[in-house]
Each structure stands twice: as structure tokens, then as C-alpha cells.
Design an enzyme around this catalytic site. Structure first.
Site, PDB file in Angstrom:
ATOM      1  CG  HIS A   1      -0.456  -4.079   8.187  1.00 19.06           C
ATOM      2  ND1 HIS A   1      -1.060  -3.063   7.657  1.00 19.06           N
ATOM      3  CD2 HIS A   1       0.461  -4.249   6.696  1.00 19.06           C
ATOM      4  CE1 HIS A   1      -1.103  -2.394   6.605  1.00 19.06           C
ATOM      5  NE2 HIS A   1       0.167  -3.069   6.468  1.00 19.06           N
TER       6      HIS A   1
ATOM      7  CG  ASP B   1       4.105  -2.884   5.055  1.00 19.24           C
ATOM      8  OD1 ASP B   1       2.901  -3.123   4.589  1.00 19.24           O
ATOM      9  OD2 ASP B   1       4.492  -2.486   4.054  1.00 19.24           O
TER      10      ASP B   1
ATOM     11  NE  ARG C   1       5.323  -1.185  -0.043  1.00 13.95           N
ATOM     12  CZ  ARG C   1       4.561  -2.309   0.068  1.00 13.95           C
ATOM     13  NH1 ARG C   1       3.676  -2.015   1.166  1.00 13.95           N
ATOM     14  NH2 ARG C   1       5.766  -3.638  -0.208  1.00 13.95           N
TER      15      ARG C   1
ATOM     16  CG  HIS D   1       1.624   1.236   8.031  1.00 19.74           C
ATOM     17  ND1 HIS D   1       2.418   0.103   7.763  1.00 19.74           N
ATOM     18  CD2 HIS D   1       0.513   0.742   6.090  1.00 19.74           C
ATOM     19  CE1 HIS D   1       2.878  -0.949   6.719  1.00 19.74           C
ATOM     20  NE2 HIS D   1       1.291  -0.371   5.996  1.00 19.74           N
TER      21      HIS D   1
END
Length: 290
Positions: free
Chosen positions: A117, A119, A280, A265
Site C-alpha cells: 500500500h 499511506d 511516525r 510499502h
């Protein structure tokens, strides 16, 4: 491989090497990813360091920094050097609105990101990129590697006729699609947006394939059956071509910065029932253009 596929790989692997003066860059594979050394991310970087870092980012798409014992403030300062910080959505109940805690509990049957995918592609303006700083590794000492794939090369390796078919097509990216198997947080309305199937990177103007199985639900210009057939074909490109990807093996105090516009990723969940923890920070992007 077909000749057009070989030519696509050669265009990347034969590009001239950069002459860096304030940092060192070592490629992870010939087509994506690099480890960066010579920088202390606990201090504010100089203008020349940032310029060279941004060059490395556009060249390699995924940058890995080892042994960086940084604070949240250091993390946010580095991210802000690349653009406006992006609030977490849905927002956390407590804590910093720009920090997403990436935490895996012992009872977790699965984790978000355990599949290919990019983000937040359901957003009207998806993020420029993300910086993930892992501080706690599984007790077994390994596991939880992340794979990153070069979507410029994924597009370049398609046949000319398939590229003709994709030109001008768009795809619906649905945030609810990504919650399959997970509960949607109460009060959160997942976004949905329409993006070109092939977009151009806003800084390099290079084309890339922009569909992913986590968010992309259909191609409105095609019938339902045709849409699913084309999407299934495009979704298979990354897992069926290992050469598109690099594999990052995490260690405590590793920070990875990836370009969410041209990279997919896959966070491999192979460490159940152990825990992993990190923070993150994401950076705002802009509209996508075909």
C-alpha cells in the site's frame, strides 16, 4: 524479461553517481533505497546537508538512518525540513496530534500495513512522505521488516500497449476499503478520492503507477468486471517483481523516511506474539496530476 523491461531497469542502474560532501549514501539495491550516514539527527542540519539529503531522497525514494537516538522534537524538526507536518487522521485521543504511535500488542492478530500500500491514498492530497522511528524491537530480536517498492519502475516495466490503456484512466481510492477486517473508529468518516491511475511526481515529473490493493476500489471508466481485471493485473505487479523492492531490517533507533508519492510499502507482520513500538511523522503533500 522483455526488452522494454530491461531498458527500464537500465535507465535507473546506469545513472551517474552523486558527489556528496556532507553525508554518505550507500544504496540498498540498484533501484530503490539507501542508507545515509554522517548525520546526527539530534542537531539541526545545515542548509547544505538538507540540500544533499533532499537530493538523495529524490534519487533513492527511501532513506535509512541507523543509531539515531532522537527525541520527538528532533523527529518533528527533521520532518518539518521537508514540508508542513501532517496531523494524524483520525486524531489520537491523547498526545501529540502529529505523532502516530506505531504499536503492536502481544494479542494483535494483524497490523495495519501488513500488505502492499501507500499511506492515505484516499485523501484528496496524500502525504509527501513519512518518517518512522522504531525504538522497541520484538523480543526475539528480529522480524517486522518493511519492504519498499519503486512505483516509477513498476510503471516503466509495463508494456507500451498497457500504458496506452492506462493513459487517461482514473481510480477511486476509498478509505473504508482499508478498514476491511478492522473496526472503523467511532465518529470517523473515511475519505474517498479519485486519482489518475498514472500520476507524475510533483518534483521530478516522472510517471508512476498509482493504485494499491489497500485503498483502490475501482476504475470508473471501465465496467465492474473490466475494472477488477485491470486492477488485479496492476496489483500483481509489485509482488510478482521482487526487483522493484528493497527490504529494510529494523534495529532500535532506526529512522526510515520514504516518499509516499512514488513508493509502496509492506510492513511484514512475522513477529506475533511479540511487541514493537515506534513513532511516525507524516508530511503534507499536494494534489496529484496525471
Amino acid at each position: 524479461m522483455e526488452q522494454y523491461e530491461l531498458d527500464a531497469v537500465k535507465r535507473i542502474t546506469t545513472r551517474p553517481a552523486r558527489d556528496y560532501r556532507t553525508l554518505a549514501v550507500r544504496g540498498l539495491t540498484p533501484v530503490i533505497g539507501a542508507e545515509v550516514t554522517g548525520l546526527d539527527l539530534t542537531t539541526e542540519l545545515s542548509e547544505q546537508q538538507l540540500t544533499e539529503l533532499k537530493t538523495a531522497f529524490l534519487d533513492h525514494h527511501v532513506l535509512v538512518f541507523r543509531d539515531q537516538d532522537i527525541s520527538v522534537a528532533d523527529h518533528k524538526r527533521l520532518a518539518a525540513s521537508f514540508g508542513e507536518l501532517r496531523p494524524v487522521n483520525p486524531p489520537p485521543e491523547h498526545g501529540d496530534p502529529y505523532i502516530l504511535e506505531v504499536a503492536t500488542a502481544p494479542e494483535s492478530a494483524n497490523v495495519f500495513g501488513n500488505g502492499w500500500h501507500a499511506d492515505g491514498t484516499a485523501d484528496a492530497e496524500p502525504s509527501l512522505g513519512s518518517m518512522l522511528h522504531i525504538t522497541q524491537m520484538p523480543e526475539v530480536g528480529s522480524g517486522g521488516d518493511t519492504l519498499f517498492a519503486n512505483m516509477h519502475l513498476a510503471y516503466d516495466m509495463l508494456s507500451p500497449k498497457l500504458k496506452e490503456l492506462l493513459a487517461g484512466l482514473t481510480a477511486i481510492h476509498d478509505g473504508a476499503h482499508a478498514f476491511r477486517g478492522h473496526k472503523i473508529p467511532e465518529g470517523y468518516e473515511p475519505p474517498a478520492s479519485e486519482h489518475p491511475v498514472v500520476v507524475r511526481h510533483p518534483e521530478t515529473d516522472q510517471p508512476l503507477l498509482y493504485v494499491n490493493p489497500a485503498y483502490t476500489s475501482r476504475i470508473p471508466q471501465l465496467s465492474a468486471d473490466e475494472s477488477q481485471a485491470v486492477l488485479d493485473l496492476l496489483f500483481s505487479v509489485v509482488p510478482n517483481r521482487p526487483m522493484l523492492a528493497c527490504r529494510v531490517r529494523w534495529e532500535p533507533n532506526t529512522l526510515v523516511f520514504w516518499d509516499n508519492r512514488c513508493v509502496q510499502h509492506h510492513a511484514v507482520y512475522d513477529y506475533y506474539p511479540h511487541v514493537r513500538f515506534g513513532h511516525r511523522v507524516a508530511i503534507n503533500g499536494g494534489p496529484l496530476k496525471g
